[in-house]
Design an enzyme around this catalytic site. Structure first.
Site, PDB file in Angstrom:
ATOM      1  N   ASN A   7      33.734  41.425  41.765  1.00 24.89           N
ATOM      2  CA  ASN A   7      33.941  40.588  40.512  1.00 24.89           C
ATOM      3  C   ASN A   7      33.382  41.496  39.396  1.00 24.89           C
ATOM      4  O   ASN A   7      32.007  41.562  39.271  1.00 24.89           O
ATOM      5  CB  ASN A   7      33.330  39.023  40.811  1.00 24.89           C
ATOM      6  N   ARG A   9      32.204  40.924  36.450  1.00 22.75           N
ATOM      7  CA  ARG A   9      31.165  40.208  35.610  1.00 22.75           C
ATOM      8  C   ARG A   9      29.965  40.028  36.621  1.00 22.75           C
ATOM      9  O   ARG A   9      28.970  39.755  35.939  1.00 22.75           O
ATOM     10  CB  ARG A   9      31.775  38.894  35.245  1.00 22.75           C
ATOM     11  N   CYS A  10      29.777  40.183  37.776  1.00 21.22           N
ATOM     12  CA  CYS A  10      28.655  40.097  38.632  1.00 21.22           C
ATOM     13  C   CYS A  10      27.793  41.420  38.849  1.00 21.22           C
ATOM     14  O   CYS A  10      28.495  42.284  39.028  1.00 21.22           O
ATOM     15  CB  CYS A  10      29.176  39.728  39.843  1.00 21.22           C
ATOM     16  N   SER A  11      26.678  41.315  38.498  1.00 16.74           N
ATOM     17  CA  SER A  11      25.701  42.518  38.419  1.00 16.74           C
ATOM     18  C   SER A  11      25.669  43.160  39.761  1.00 16.74           C
ATOM     19  O   SER A  11      25.720  44.281  40.136  1.00 16.74           O
ATOM     20  CB  SER A  11      24.388  42.352  37.526  1.00 16.74           C
TER      21      SER A  11
END
Length: 113
Positions: A7, A9-11
């Site tokens: 994903n 958007r996930c760090s």
């Protein structure tokens, strides 16, 4: 070949991807929010992780808290819930032909390499 369920958007997922890039190994990126897993694919992934399906659920997600938190769901039902709501799947997950690991912390990915 390695697969990373990612994903962007996930760090933590981005960190996991960076670990794979630095490893020099071939890998495939699967953006599971855009290309949801089937029930069978998710079942196989859970087997490779060697965990119960509930351990793959992101329990702080709003959809979990509002719809499933207080329900006693079977493993089969949990798989179905994650397939219908892929945002609930913990990330990143890196998979080989035989094993898989949740990259939390991302350094756990190195154990698979």
């Amino acid at each position: 070949m390695l697969k990373i369920y990612h994903n962007a958007r996930c760090s933590k997922s981005r960190e996991g991807l960076e670990i794979l890039e630095k490893s020099g190994r071939e890998y495939e990126v699967i953006e599971y929010l855009k290309e949801p897993l089937s029930e069978n694919e998710l079942e196989q992934l859970v087997k490779k992780l060697d965990i119960a399906p509930i351990q793959l659920v992101r329990k702080n997600e709003k959809v979990w808290k509002e719809n499933y938190k207080d329900k006693d769901l079977s493993d089969r039902e949990l798989i179905t819930v994650m397939v219908k709501n892929p945002k609930l799947i913990e990330r990143p997950v890196v998979e080989t032909e035989r094993k898989a690991v949740i990259g939390r912390p991302p350094s756990d990915i190195e154990k698979l390499l």
